[in-house]
Write a protein that holds these residues in place. Structure first.
Motif, PDB file in Angstrom:
ATOM      1  N   PRO A 140    -103.359  -0.663 -31.001  1.00 37.87           N
ATOM      2  CA  PRO A 140    -102.046  -0.003 -31.034  1.00 37.87           C
ATOM      3  C   PRO A 140    -100.877  -0.929 -31.353  1.00 37.87           C
ATOM      4  O   PRO A 140    -100.032  -0.602 -32.199  1.00 37.87           O
ATOM      5  CB  PRO A 140    -101.918   0.604 -29.634  1.00 37.87           C
ATOM      6  N   LEU A 141    -100.792  -2.092 -30.705  1.00 38.07           N
ATOM      7  CA  LEU A 141     -99.655  -2.975 -30.968  1.00 38.07           C
ATOM      8  C   LEU A 141     -99.765  -3.655 -32.328  1.00 38.07           C
ATOM      9  O   LEU A 141     -98.743  -3.962 -32.949  1.00 38.07           O
ATOM     10  CB  LEU A 141     -99.488  -3.992 -29.841  1.00 38.07           C
ATOM     11  N   GLU A 142    -100.986  -3.862 -32.828  1.00 36.74           N
ATOM     12  CA  GLU A 142    -101.150  -4.372 -34.196  1.00 36.74           C
ATOM     13  C   GLU A 142    -100.601  -3.354 -35.191  1.00 36.74           C
ATOM     14  O   GLU A 142     -99.910  -3.723 -36.148  1.00 36.74           O
ATOM     15  CB  GLU A 142    -102.629  -4.616 -34.527  1.00 36.74           C
ATOM     16  N   LEU A 143    -100.928  -2.087 -34.974  1.00 34.44           N
ATOM     17  CA  LEU A 143    -100.421  -1.042 -35.861  1.00 34.44           C
ATOM     18  C   LEU A 143     -98.904  -0.947 -35.753  1.00 34.44           C
ATOM     19  O   LEU A 143     -98.215  -0.841 -36.779  1.00 34.44           O
ATOM     20  CB  LEU A 143    -101.073   0.304 -35.546  1.00 34.44           C
ATOM     21  N   LEU A 144     -98.374  -0.994 -34.554  1.00 29.83           N
ATOM     22  CA  LEU A 144     -96.920  -0.950 -34.379  1.00 29.83           C
ATOM     23  C   LEU A 144     -96.257  -2.078 -35.155  1.00 29.83           C
ATOM     24  O   LEU A 144     -95.263  -1.849 -35.861  1.00 29.83           O
ATOM     25  CB  LEU A 144     -96.556  -1.029 -32.894  1.00 29.83           C
ATOM     26  N   ASP A 145     -96.793  -3.289 -35.056  1.00 28.76           N
ATOM     27  CA  ASP A 145     -96.233  -4.418 -35.808  1.00 28.76           C
ATOM     28  C   ASP A 145     -96.295  -4.172 -37.311  1.00 28.76           C
ATOM     29  O   ASP A 145     -95.333  -4.467 -38.042  1.00 28.76           O
ATOM     30  CB  ASP A 145     -96.974  -5.714 -35.465  1.00 28.76           C
ATOM     31  N   ALA A 146     -97.402  -3.612 -37.794  1.00 30.38           N
ATOM     32  CA  ALA A 146     -97.545  -3.318 -39.225  1.00 30.38           C
ATOM     33  C   ALA A 146     -96.532  -2.263 -39.665  1.00 30.38           C
ATOM     34  O   ALA A 146     -95.926  -2.381 -40.739  1.00 30.38           O
ATOM     35  CB  ALA A 146     -98.972  -2.862 -39.535  1.00 30.38           C
ATOM     36  N   LEU A 147     -96.324  -1.245 -38.836  1.00 29.97           N
ATOM     37  CA  LEU A 147     -95.348  -0.198 -39.174  1.00 29.97           C
ATOM     38  C   LEU A 147     -93.932  -0.763 -39.197  1.00 29.97           C
ATOM     39  O   LEU A 147     -93.136  -0.438 -40.090  1.00 29.97           O
ATOM     40  CB  LEU A 147     -95.442   0.965 -38.181  1.00 29.97           C
ATOM     41  N   GLN A 148     -93.610  -1.615 -38.259  1.00 25.79           N
ATOM     42  CA  GLN A 148     -92.273  -2.213 -38.246  1.00 25.79           C
ATOM     43  C   GLN A 148     -92.076  -3.134 -39.441  1.00 25.79           C
ATOM     44  O   GLN A 148     -90.963  -3.228 -39.984  1.00 25.79           O
ATOM     45  CB  GLN A 148     -92.024  -2.933 -36.924  1.00 25.79           C
TER      46      GLN A 148
END
Length: 161
Positions: free
Chosen positions: A66-74
């Motif tokens: 989840p936090l890897e995806l959040l970083d990618a989205l940001q």
């Protein structure tokens, strides 16, 4: 892989083009496959005085945490000129993780299901285009229940993406 639904929104610098560019960027994410994108919808901003928003939802299958995806989205947001000057200000691009499989996530940087999504027609109706009819959120609520409680008011479905 987990099915993840991502809310997309923009109200600056050709919003429909911002969402199209974001869709292309989502398709390039590592360990991920873009499964679909809803129609685009326009709605008034939740705050007065801002331009209308264009919104959509993307479905992504991914093995990213989840936090890897959040970083990618940001990172995608930043690449498209997102400035975080104020929490509810206008934006070139906003990418929000709405649902992450059947997980309940309560991290300082990430809450899933996305807070207030149950009150936002501009999230629920595009989500309903992609999600299974019997979709249940991790907190037990069904998408059908949420749609029944959130009328299609103030939304305009755009003819093309």
């Amino acid at each position: 892989m987990e099915r993840i639904y991502i809310g997309m929104g923009s109200n600056l610098v050709d919003p429909a083009e911002q969402l199209r560019s974001a869709t292309l960027a989502l398709a390039q994410l590592p360990q991920s496959e873009l499964v679909g994108v809803s129609a685009f919808y326009q709605s008034d901003s939740l705050l007065p005085g801002q331009p209308r928003y264009t919104n959509a939802v993307a479905a992504l299958d991914s093995t990213l945490a989840p936090l890897e995806l959040l970083d990618a989205l940001q990172s995608i947001e930043n690449d498209q000129g997102r400035e975080r000057l104020e929490r509810w200000g206008p934006r070139t691009l906003d990418l929000d993780i709405l649902l992450f499989g059947d997980r309940l996530i309560d991290e300082p940087r990430l809450k899933v299901p996305h807070y207030h999504m149950h009150e936002r027609a501009f999230v629920l109706y595009p989500l309903a285009e992609l999600a299974p009819v019997d979709l249940r959120l991790a907190d037990g609520r069904s998408l059908a229940e949420l749609l029944n409680a959130c009328p299609f008011v103030g939304l305009e479905r755009l003819a093309t993406n």
